[in-house]
Design a protein around this motif. Structure first.
Motif, PDB file in Angstrom:
ATOM      1  N   LEU A 177     -11.178  -7.058  12.158  1.00  0.00           N
ATOM      2  CA  LEU A 177      -9.526  -7.734  12.744  1.00  0.00           C
ATOM      3  C   LEU A 177      -9.017  -8.546  12.098  1.00  0.00           C
ATOM      4  CD1 LEU A 177      -8.320  -7.137  15.319  1.00  0.00           C
ATOM      5  CD2 LEU A 177      -9.113  -9.159  16.171  1.00  0.00           C
ATOM      6  N   LEU A 178      -9.167  -9.509  11.602  1.00  0.00           N
ATOM      7  CA  LEU A 178      -8.387 -10.176  10.111  1.00  0.00           C
ATOM      8  C   LEU A 178      -7.864  -9.139   9.366  1.00  0.00           C
ATOM      9  CD1 LEU A 178      -7.063 -12.921   9.316  1.00  0.00           C
ATOM     10  CD2 LEU A 178      -9.571 -13.474   8.626  1.00  0.00           C
ATOM     11  N   ILE A 179      -8.108  -8.643   9.426  1.00  0.00           N
ATOM     12  CA  ILE A 179      -7.970  -7.716   7.587  1.00  0.00           C
ATOM     13  C   ILE A 179      -6.957  -6.267   7.844  1.00  0.00           C
ATOM     14  CG2 ILE A 179      -8.554  -5.868   6.356  1.00  0.00           C
ATOM     15  CD1 ILE A 179     -11.549  -7.310   5.598  1.00  0.00           C
ATOM     16  N   ALA A 180      -7.758  -6.365   9.270  1.00  0.00           N
ATOM     17  CA  ALA A 180      -6.261  -5.184   9.768  1.00  0.00           C
ATOM     18  C   ALA A 180      -5.218  -5.733  10.137  1.00  0.00           C
ATOM     19  CB  ALA A 180      -7.478  -4.386  11.172  1.00  0.00           C
ATOM     20  N   ASP A 181      -5.050  -6.994  10.801  1.00  0.00           N
ATOM     21  CA  ASP A 181      -3.815  -8.066  11.365  1.00  0.00           C
ATOM     22  C   ASP A 181      -2.973  -7.663   9.844  1.00  0.00           C
ATOM     23  OD1 ASP A 181      -4.157  -7.738  14.616  1.00  0.00           O
ATOM     24  OD2 ASP A 181      -5.768  -9.291  14.320  1.00  0.00           O
ATOM     25  N   ILE A 182      -3.495  -8.562   9.166  1.00  0.00           N
ATOM     26  CA  ILE A 182      -3.040  -8.670   7.821  1.00  0.00           C
ATOM     27  C   ILE A 182      -2.138  -7.652   7.860  1.00  0.00           C
ATOM     28  CG2 ILE A 182      -3.083  -9.537   5.294  1.00  0.00           C
ATOM     29  CD1 ILE A 182      -5.588 -11.263   5.840  1.00  0.00           C
ATOM     30  N   TRP A 183      -2.862  -6.093   7.439  1.00  0.00           N
ATOM     31  CA  TRP A 183      -2.650  -5.102   7.577  1.00  0.00           C
ATOM     32  C   TRP A 183      -0.944  -4.752   8.053  1.00  0.00           C
ATOM     33  CZ3 TRP A 183      -1.739  -2.281   3.247  1.00  0.00           C
ATOM     34  CH2 TRP A 183      -3.002  -2.248   1.619  1.00  0.00           C
ATOM     35  N   PHE A 184      -0.839  -4.650   9.169  1.00  0.00           N
ATOM     36  CA  PHE A 184      -0.615  -4.679  10.187  1.00  0.00           C
ATOM     37  C   PHE A 184       1.080  -5.294  10.033  1.00  0.00           C
ATOM     38  CE2 PHE A 184       1.516  -4.966  14.614  1.00  0.00           C
ATOM     39  CZ  PHE A 184       1.414  -3.361  15.469  1.00  0.00           C
ATOM     40  N   ILE A 185       0.706  -6.410   9.830  1.00  0.00           N
ATOM     41  CA  ILE A 185       2.386  -7.482   9.575  1.00  0.00           C
ATOM     42  C   ILE A 185       2.759  -7.446   8.871  1.00  0.00           C
ATOM     43  CG2 ILE A 185       1.039  -9.395   9.449  1.00  0.00           C
ATOM     44  CD1 ILE A 185       2.005 -11.923  10.936  1.00  0.00           C
ATOM     45  N   MET A 202      -2.103   4.009   2.708  1.00  0.00           N
ATOM     46  CA  MET A 202      -2.793   3.408   1.619  1.00  0.00           C
ATOM     47  C   MET A 202      -2.857   1.924   3.541  1.00  0.00           C
ATOM     48  SD  MET A 202      -3.648   1.278  -1.110  1.00  0.00           S
ATOM     49  CE  MET A 202      -2.078   0.214  -0.840  1.00  0.00           C
ATOM     50  N   ALA A 203      -1.947   1.742   4.127  1.00  0.00           N
ATOM     51  CA  ALA A 203      -1.883   0.549   4.942  1.00  0.00           C
ATOM     52  C   ALA A 203      -2.313   1.426   6.425  1.00  0.00           C
ATOM     53  CB  ALA A 203      -0.492   0.246   4.906  1.00  0.00           C
ATOM     54  N   THR A 204      -1.943   2.571   5.833  1.00  0.00           N
ATOM     55  CA  THR A 204      -2.695   3.226   7.928  1.00  0.00           C
ATOM     56  C   THR A 204      -3.938   3.503   7.451  1.00  0.00           C
ATOM     57  OG1 THR A 204      -0.191   4.599   7.888  1.00  0.00           O
ATOM     58  CG2 THR A 204      -1.707   5.804   8.818  1.00  0.00           C
ATOM     59  N   PHE A 205      -4.560   3.943   6.272  1.00  0.00           N
ATOM     60  CA  PHE A 205      -5.752   4.077   6.616  1.00  0.00           C
ATOM     61  C   PHE A 205      -6.715   3.037   6.664  1.00  0.00           C
ATOM     62  CE2 PHE A 205      -9.568   4.037   3.345  1.00  0.00           C
ATOM     63  CZ  PHE A 205     -10.398   5.210   4.577  1.00  0.00           C
ATOM     64  N   PHE A 206      -6.283   1.603   5.287  1.00  0.00           N
ATOM     65  CA  PHE A 206      -7.043   0.782   5.966  1.00  0.00           C
ATOM     66  C   PHE A 206      -6.249   0.287   7.617  1.00  0.00           C
ATOM     67  CE2 PHE A 206      -7.027   0.181   1.160  1.00  0.00           C
ATOM     68  CZ  PHE A 206      -8.263  -0.085   1.008  1.00  0.00           C
ATOM     69  N   ILE A 207      -5.473   0.268   8.277  1.00  0.00           N
ATOM     70  CA  ILE A 207      -5.801  -0.592   9.510  1.00  0.00           C
ATOM     71  C   ILE A 207      -6.360   0.860  10.551  1.00  0.00           C
ATOM     72  CG2 ILE A 207      -4.216  -0.470  11.567  1.00  0.00           C
ATOM     73  CD1 ILE A 207      -1.757  -1.282   9.007  1.00  0.00           C
ATOM     74  N   HIS A 208      -6.667   1.593  10.150  1.00  0.00           N
ATOM     75  CA  HIS A 208      -7.272   2.502  11.240  1.00  0.00           C
ATOM     76  C   HIS A 208      -8.297   2.026  10.710  1.00  0.00           C
ATOM     77  CE1 HIS A 208      -8.437   7.093  11.483  1.00  0.00           C
ATOM     78  NE2 HIS A 208      -9.025   6.074  12.825  1.00  0.00           N
ATOM     79  N   LEU A 209      -9.140   2.074   9.677  1.00  0.00           N
ATOM     80  CA  LEU A 209     -10.652   1.433   9.511  1.00  0.00           C
ATOM     81  C   LEU A 209     -11.113   0.292   9.665  1.00  0.00           C
ATOM     82  CD1 LEU A 209     -13.100   1.989   8.008  1.00  0.00           C
ATOM     83  CD2 LEU A 209     -12.134   0.990   5.424  1.00  0.00           C
ATOM     84  N   PHE A 210     -10.047  -0.582   9.898  1.00  0.00           N
ATOM     85  CA  PHE A 210     -10.685  -2.086  10.589  1.00  0.00           C
ATOM     86  C   PHE A 210     -10.425  -1.821  12.120  1.00  0.00           C
ATOM     87  CE2 PHE A 210     -10.704  -2.630   5.329  1.00  0.00           C
ATOM     88  CZ  PHE A 210     -11.619  -3.396   5.679  1.00  0.00           C
ATOM     89  N   TYR A 211      -9.407  -1.163  11.765  1.00  0.00           N
ATOM     90  CA  TYR A 211      -9.704  -0.974  13.648  1.00  0.00           C
ATOM     91  C   TYR A 211     -10.676  -0.485  14.249  1.00  0.00           C
ATOM     92  CZ  TYR A 211      -5.505  -4.573  14.690  1.00  0.00           C
ATOM     93  OH  TYR A 211      -3.766  -4.675  15.137  1.00  0.00           O
ATOM     94  N   LEU A 212     -11.237   0.537  13.935  1.00  0.00           N
ATOM     95  CA  LEU A 212     -11.794   0.888  14.242  1.00  0.00           C
ATOM     96  C   LEU A 212     -13.861  -0.033  14.030  1.00  0.00           C
ATOM     97  CD1 LEU A 212     -11.747   5.316  13.134  1.00  0.00           C
ATOM     98  CD2 LEU A 212     -11.934   3.491  15.434  1.00  0.00           C
ATOM     99  N   CYS A 213     -13.302  -0.488  12.760  1.00  0.00           N
ATOM    100  CA  CYS A 213     -14.743  -1.026  12.376  1.00  0.00           C
ATOM    101  C   CYS A 213     -14.597  -2.361  13.704  1.00  0.00           C
ATOM    102  CB  CYS A 213     -14.657  -2.323  10.604  1.00  0.00           C
ATOM    103  SG  CYS A 213     -14.754  -1.187   9.882  1.00  0.00           S
ATOM    104  N   VAL A 214     -13.759  -2.925  14.393  1.00  0.00           N
ATOM    105  CA  VAL A 214     -14.033  -4.203  15.861  1.00  0.00           C
ATOM    106  C   VAL A 214     -14.163  -3.305  15.638  1.00  0.00           C
ATOM    107  CG1 VAL A 214     -12.707  -5.413  16.612  1.00  0.00           C
ATOM    108  CG2 VAL A 214     -12.655  -4.828  14.965  1.00  0.00           C
ATOM    109  N   PHE A 215     -14.316  -2.105  17.076  1.00  0.00           N
ATOM    110  CA  PHE A 215     -15.328  -0.829  17.803  1.00  0.00           C
ATOM    111  C   PHE A 215     -16.051  -1.003  17.912  1.00  0.00           C
ATOM    112  CE2 PHE A 215     -10.272  -1.073  19.258  1.00  0.00           C
ATOM    113  CZ  PHE A 215     -10.300  -1.243  21.020  1.00  0.00           C
TER     114      PHE A 215
END
Length: 1351
Positions: free
Chosen positions: A1066-1074, A1093-1106
């Motif tokens: 979630l920390l990595i996803a939030d950093i990309w998001f902000i 690239m940003a969309t890919f990593f946000i998607h990936l790490f939000y999925l990782c949270v779940f």
């Protein structure tokens, strides 16, 4: 007599002419004795010195003789006495000597010599006598200092002197004959004065007189001397140019005379005796062999003079020639002959050649010069034909074989000829030579050719060589062809219905063809099929396919398919008959939509133009039955009528029907659907002949027009039942003119000569659009029809001629005029996206423009302007085009030289500027088009990244945040939308520079300045994300601090592994998001690659949270349900990491792989998964909702398990409360995360309330805080571990003996309010025992694991 006088005379010669008569046997020799002179001591010598007179033998009875007698005198004073003595002789004198009767008829003194030195004497001839011509050139004048003109010239003779002597003067004597002029020059070593250029000047006259006097004196003894005359003076000191007129004087005679000149000239003249020079240019014989010179010949230049020479020099132009491998010099200088030999002459050897013979002594230099110009020509060999096409399999060609011929310009001797054959097909022939030409008759043999080799070229080279070595050749290309066998076939045999598609396939046995043509012959007319889109040709096999999408009467006739190779054509033909059949759009249906009641017949009608001559079978197709139609003529319409009665009254339903026309070959066409809505009879509100209907229902009728030749036009009239009557709601009928134009466009695009007829159609379209502009402006249907016509004809390749472009752009300009704004608004409301279709039509038209004479003319039509260029070979210029609109807006298009060089030759670049079309394209409310719209197309394939720069001037300078946009036709299908991908803006005062890596239609979008108007949701997002990131960092720090205290068993270990990975992801996803959100809010253009690239990593790490949440739930489920089953820590960790990272990675990769190639992976405005086009967001929403549902199910199972224990479970109340505490993390975090993204899904609905967006922003931003509180701080073990670390640092001495019972309050002694609240909610009000270091039972270990997992 004094001795001096005596010594002055050496000898004199007497000529005695006796006449002798004697017998034949007489031995008389009259002069073989010496006669004693009666005068003193002198004596006469009887020696005969002339060779022919040495011995005279008289064989005749009477002969005349000339006898030379030499008389030597010691005293020259006797010479005159002797002259007188002989003069006084009485002649003739007769005497008898040895019985021979001699008569002396004449005695004369001929030659007088006096000594000059010991070995020579100086001799002269008496008057009337002259030296014989045989010794003329050898006589050297005796030196003399006398200037007397009557002084007798003597000539030096060697002693003893034996003749020849002077003879009676005749025409052949020395010095007689026509005098010869010799040009001589000598230098005076004095300064040159300009007076010497003026013959009238005193100095000139003085010089001339003195010099001529000296010259005349010096040269007077030359044989036949006449005069010496000064002709001119020239500078270079002073060169005296003079002429000596005398007999044929030799080189030595003139040289000797030159020595005496300075004796008779004053020393002040400073005559240089070594500078006497004569250049002779007309006494050499210069010949060249051969006379006709060709490149490669060996040439001989022969130069001859009539005297000996000391040296010879050859010159070519002004350069001397040295002996080399190509030049050789031979000859004999003693006879004045030299030969220059040049081998293998070239064109460079042409020019003037000079031979220079030189003979030189100190007092004289003679140069003989001869010049000849050489012209070297190539040996031009010309062929009767350079290219010949020969059909191998032609019987006529095999019988009368072709003859190849080569000739040269002149007939030359010793010609030789050689013919060489080079090619894939080795057909030889017979050579012959006649005069200056050679012939080669081919032996054509079909067996040496084959269809596969048709078009092969064999080169025949004739090489002609001259006798001197020159060679010339000429090549004749013979193309051997094979007359192909062509067949043609049809997909529909020979009959096809109008409107139907059909294909014709033409095949040839020869694959190497040059071109294929299709023609249609109908009656006496023949037209060429000019349709690039409908003809597809292939080489292997040789096939041409003509595809007709919709047959019309223009396609009726005999098709001739011709394969051409060089001048050889092979054809096949086939007849196609097109049978009439109405097109779907030309069938009028009535009604289009109507309401019917049960058991009431509804009239159905289908009409076509009454101009048809075909008899059709027509029937109406209704559900489960076919209705026969009755034919009826109605004005200009031929109608087919039937009626339909619905008998099923059980429910309201819609019935669809259509009429089907079938022609005599059984092919048919269906009309548009007639839609009938069944309504209850008791609800009928509107009822009249037009139709029945309930209140609010619609009735759609066709556009009948009695004055139209076709009887109707396209479009519909919509009526609405209002207050018991039908009211016209919408009229979408086309005007007759527009309807006819639309029909013509559809016919044109399907005709075989569409390109040829396009100019006339565009001219008519432009004119009619202008005439009908008022109707178009008030009718969206007519406006849409014009756009459809432009779209139809834009697919036809057009010649880039100004009238054609002008008419097309004029039509575009008319329909985007301000007067059409209302019609465009109606079209936009109906979401037909005709504006996008119009833009695409202009792009297609400009792309299909075909240059004429390698140019594309610029065209200006009010709001539309077109510029274009044709790429030529070695193009090294930029493409730089500027456009100006009537309202002073500008746009510049720049394509660099490097990009242009990647394009193919003869490709085109065309730019079209629109000043009004952009405003009719859809735009969102927050952004406006703030510049011109520009379209640039390139006709050739271009590199993947094609850089183009455009500079737009701003229309409204108050707007901010510029975006470089292009119209993406693939977005929001089928309409399209503005897109920013591949473009980067740079703002410079009143201009915006757009740098893009692709081509299409570009402009700039700008919006009001919102930099200080952050939306409330933005504040929530930024503040909440800051709190979330800080919370996640704290969470990770706490986990690292207490890790060894809280991971003392497998279950606790796995629980904290999950929490730690949830926090990290979630920390990595939030950093990309902000980061991406801040870039978008600051209106900075983001690179498309960075956004992806940003969309890919946000998607990936939000999925990782779940998925880590799922892992957490599954571990809980496993530990409580499968109590007796034990799995290793490694296996559990492997499963958790597979779920936590591998599954999200696979989903993310599949999502980007499927959507990215279609350019709909991300949204166009923000860096997040696309929803409108590809529904890529489902790749996040679906897994997230499934995981939320799974975890909720697990939570329910755990709670039931705790509340309803089974055998073996702990049954005390304290145990149940502890187990209930276990599931609180999953039970609280899962709903929060599920609710958060559930609200996010709701916000995608455009009509969603703002409260949902605010709540989503709040919950999404605080996810990190939730994990810190409910995943970490709420964990009793973490609280105890933190307290333990604190107590250890303060009371380390007391901690060595720790008690096993330490009472603490929940959540660090309940010091936090939220901890007390949640503890009360879960029924925890007492104190808890912290596990000690003593071993625990099995049952307590299981409980501890579950507790550690969720607390």
């Amino acid at each position: 007599m004094s001795s001096s006088v005596t010594a002055g005379l050496h000898c004199l010669f007497l000529l005695v002419l006796p006449c002798c008569q004697t017998s034949q046997d007489s031995n008389f020799n009259p002069f073989q004795y010496v006669i004693d002179s009666p005068v003193g001591e002198e004596s006469f010598h009887s020696e005969m010195q002339r060779q022919k007179r040495n011995m005279l033998i008289f064989n005749l009875l009477t002969m005349d003789y000339a006898v030379d007698i030499e008389v030597s005198l010691m005293d020259s004073s006797y010479l005159e006495q002797i002259r007188q003595y002989f003069k006084n002789f009485e002649l003739p004198i007769s005497m008898n000597i040895s019985d021979a009767e001699i008569t002396v008829s004449n005695i004369d003194i001929t030659t007088v010599c006096w000594p000059s030195d010991e070995n020579s004497s100086c001799c002269s001839c008496e008057n009337g006598y002259a030296w014989p011509s045989t010794v003329c050139s050898d006589m050297i004048p005796c030196p003399s200092d006398s200037t007397k003109p009557d002084w007798t010239c003597g000539y030096t003779q060697e002693m003893p002197f034996y003749g020849p002597y002077c003879e009676p003067q005749t025409e052949d004597s020395c010095g007689m004959g026509e005098p010869i002029v010799t040009d001589i020059s000598v230098r005076l070593d004095v300064d040159f004065s300009d007076d010497l250029k003026d013959p009238s000047s005193h100095l000139y006259k003085e010089y001339k007189a003195d010099l001529e006097k000296a010259f005349n004196t010096s040269y007077r003894c030359l044989p036949g001397f006449v005069s010496a005359t000064v002709t001119s003076f020239s500078p270079g000191s002073v060169f005296v140019n003079y002429q000596v007129k005398a007999g044929a004087a030799s080189f030595n005679q003139i040289a000797n005379s030159n020595k005496a000149v300075h004796q008779f000239l004053d020393s002040s003249y400073h005559l240089n005796p070594a500078t006497f020079r004569t250049e002779i240019t007309d006494q050499a014989n210069f010949t060249v062999r051969p006379s006709d010179i060709f490149e490669g010949d060996t040439v001989r230049l022969i130069c001859e003079i009539n005297s000996a020479s000391d040296n010879v020099t050859w010159y070519h132009s002004t350069e001397s020639i040295s002996i080399s491998f190509r030049y050789s010099i031979e000859g004999d200088l003693s006879i004045g002959r030299s030969i220059l030999k040049i081998t293998n002459v070239t064109k460079e050897d042409s020019g003037p050649y000079m031979c220079n013979f030189t003979r030189e002594v100190p007092s004289y230099r003679v140069i003989h010069v001869a010049t000849k110009t050489l012209n070297v020509f190539p040996l031009n060999v010309t062929a009767n034909r350079k290219d010949i096409d020969v059909p191998c399999n032609s019987p006529e060609m095999q019988t009368n074989s072709p003859v190849l011929s080569c000739c040269i310009e002149k007939q030359l001797p010793s010609l030789t000829v050689d013919w060489k054959v080079n090619g894939e097909i080795n057909i030889t022939g017979v050579a012959s030579l006649s005069e200056n030409c050679t012939e080669y008759k081919l032996n054509i043999n079909e067996s040496l050719c084959s269809p596969e080799k048709s078009g092969a070229v064999t080169t025949y080279t004739c090489e002609i060589q001259t006798g001197q070595g020159a060679r010339g050749s000429e090549s004749i290309r013979v193309t051997y062809l094979w007359k192909a066998h062509v067949t043609i076939s049809s997909s529909t045999n020979s009959i096809v219905s109008k409107g139907y598609a059909f294909n014709l396939t033409c095949r040839s046995t020869v694959s190497n063809y040059d071109s294929i043509s299709w023609k249609i012959q109908s009656g006496s007319s023949t037209k060429t099929v000019d349709c690039d889109m409908c003809i597809k040709n292939r080489k292997f096999p040789a096939t041409s396919e003509l595809s007709v999408k919709s047959a019309t009467q223009d396609w009726n006739g005999t098709y001739i398919c011709t394969f051409s190779q060089k001048n050889l054509e092979s054809s096949a033909n086939m007849s196609i008959e097109v049978i009439s059949l109405p097109r779907k759009q030309n069938i009028m249906i009535d009604p289009v939509r109507a309401s019917i009641t049960c058991n009431k017949p509804q009239a159905l009608e289908c009409c076509i133009s009454a101009n048809t001559t075909e008899n059709y079978t027509v029937r109406f197709v209704v559900p489960q039955s076919n209705l026969q139609a009755e034919e009826k003529k109605n004005g200009n319409l031929l109608c087919y009528v039937s009626s339909y009665t619905e008998e099923d009254c059980s429910s309201d339903k819609e019935i669809t029907t259509y009429c089907k026309f079938t022609n005599r070959i059984g092919q048919g066409v269906n009309s548009e659907y007639i839609r009938l809505q069944v309504i209850p009879a008791n609800k009928v509100s509107c009822k009249d002949p037009s139709g029945t209907g309930i209140e609010g229902s619609t009735l759609i009728k066709p556009c009948r027009q009695s004055d139209n030749p076709d009887g109707f036009t396209r479009g519909n009239i919509t009526y609405k039942c209002t207050n018991g009557s039908w009211k016209t709601e919408k009229n979408e009928c086309l005007s007759t003119t527009i309807n006819n134009l639309l029909n013509s466009a559809e016919s044109l695009v399907n005709s075989p000569d569409a390109k040829a007829n396009l100019p006339n159609y565009l001219a008519d379209l432009s004119k009619q659009t202008k005439d009908e502009l008022n109707i178009i402006s008030s009718s969206a249907a007519n406006l849409g029809a014009i756009v459809s016509m432009l779209d139809i004809v834009s697919s036809i390749p057009a010649d880039a001629e100004e009238p054609i472009i002008q008419n097309f752009l004029s039509t575009v300009d008319l329909i985007v005029n301000d007067s059409t704004t209302q019609a465009w608004t109606s079209l936009t409301t109906e979401k037909t996206q005709k504006s996008s279709l119009l833009l695409q039509s202009v792009e297609q038209f400009s792309l299909n423009l075909q240059p004429v004479n390698n140019t594309i003319p610029p065209v200006f039509v009010n709001s539309v302007q077109l510029h274009g260029i044709v790429i030529k070979e070695n193009n090294n210029l930029d493409y730089n085009m500027s456009f100006n609109s009537s309202d002073s807006l500008t746009v510049n298009v720049l394509i660099g030289e490097n990009e242009i060089q990647t394009l193919t030759q003869n490709s085109t670049i065309v730019s079209v500027m629109y000043s009004k079309l952009g405003r009719i394209l859809p735009q969102n409310q927050s952004e406006r088009l703030n510049g011109l719209l520009i379209t640039t197309t390139v006709s050739s394939n271009r590199s993947q990244n094609f850089a183009v720069n455009m500079t737009f001037s701003k229309q409204n300078s108050s707007l901010k945040m510029p975006k470089c946009v292009f119209w993406n036709f693939t977005l929001n299908k089928p309409g399209g939308d503005w897109d920013t991908r591949g473009c980067t803006p740079t703002e410079e005062e009143d201009y915006v520079i757009c740098s893009c890596n692709h081509l299409t239609s570009f402009s700039i979008l700008m919006s009001p300045d919102k930099s200080s108007q952050l939306v409330f949701e933005d504040y929530i997002s930024y503040v909440g994300l800051a709190i979330s990131i800080l919370s996640l960092v704290v969470c990770i720090i706490i986990e690292s601090l207490v890790w060894k205290y809280v991971t003392n068993n497998t279950t606790s270990y796995m629980r904290h592994v999950c929490i730690l990975n949830i926090a990290t992801s979630l920390l990595i996803a939030d950093i990309w998001f902000i980061v991406t959100a801040s870039i978008n809010d600051q209106n900075q253009q983001m690179s498309r690659h960075v956004c992806i690239m940003a969309t890919f990593f946000i998607h990936l790490f939000y999925l990782c949270v779940f998925f880590w949440m799922l892992s957490l739930g599954l571990i809980l489920f496993y530990r409580l349900v499968f109590i007796l089953h034990n799995t290793s820590k490694t296996a559990q960790k492997a499963v958790a990491f597979f779920l936590g990272y591998v599954c999200p990675f696979v989903i993310a990769v599949i999502t980007i792989a499927v959507t990215l190639p279609k350019n709909n992976y991300t949204r166009k405005n923000i860096c997040w998964l696309n929803w409108e086009d590809s529904k890529a967001l489902l790749a996040f929403v679906i897994p997230a909702l499934i995981i939320v549902a799974t975890n909720l199910f697990i939570t329910a199972v755990v709670i039931i398990k705790i509340l309803r224990p089974t055998i073996g479970d702990r049954s005390s109340k304290q145990e149940r409360n502890s187990l209930f505490q276990i599931g609180k993390s999953v039970a609280i975090l899962t709903p929060l995360l599920g609710l958060t993204w559930g609200l996010g899904f709701v916000t995608m609905i455009k009509s969603s309330h703002q409260a949902f967006r605010v709540l989503f922003a709040l919950l999404n931003a605080l996810q990190g805080l939730f994990i810190l509180v409910f995943g970490t701080l709420w964990d009793k073990k973490i609280q105890e571990a933190l307290l333990k670390r604190n107590l250890t640092s303060k009371w380390s001495s007391q901690q060595s003996k720790s008690s096993s019972l330490i009472l603490v309050t929940p959540m660090l002694a309940m010091s936090y309010p939220f901890s007390r609240t949640f503890n009360n909610l879960c029924g925890k009000t007492g104190k808890y025992r912290v596990s000690s270091s003593e071993p625990s039972t099995s049952s307590s270990e299981n409980t501890s694991k579950a507790y550690s997992l969720l607390n």
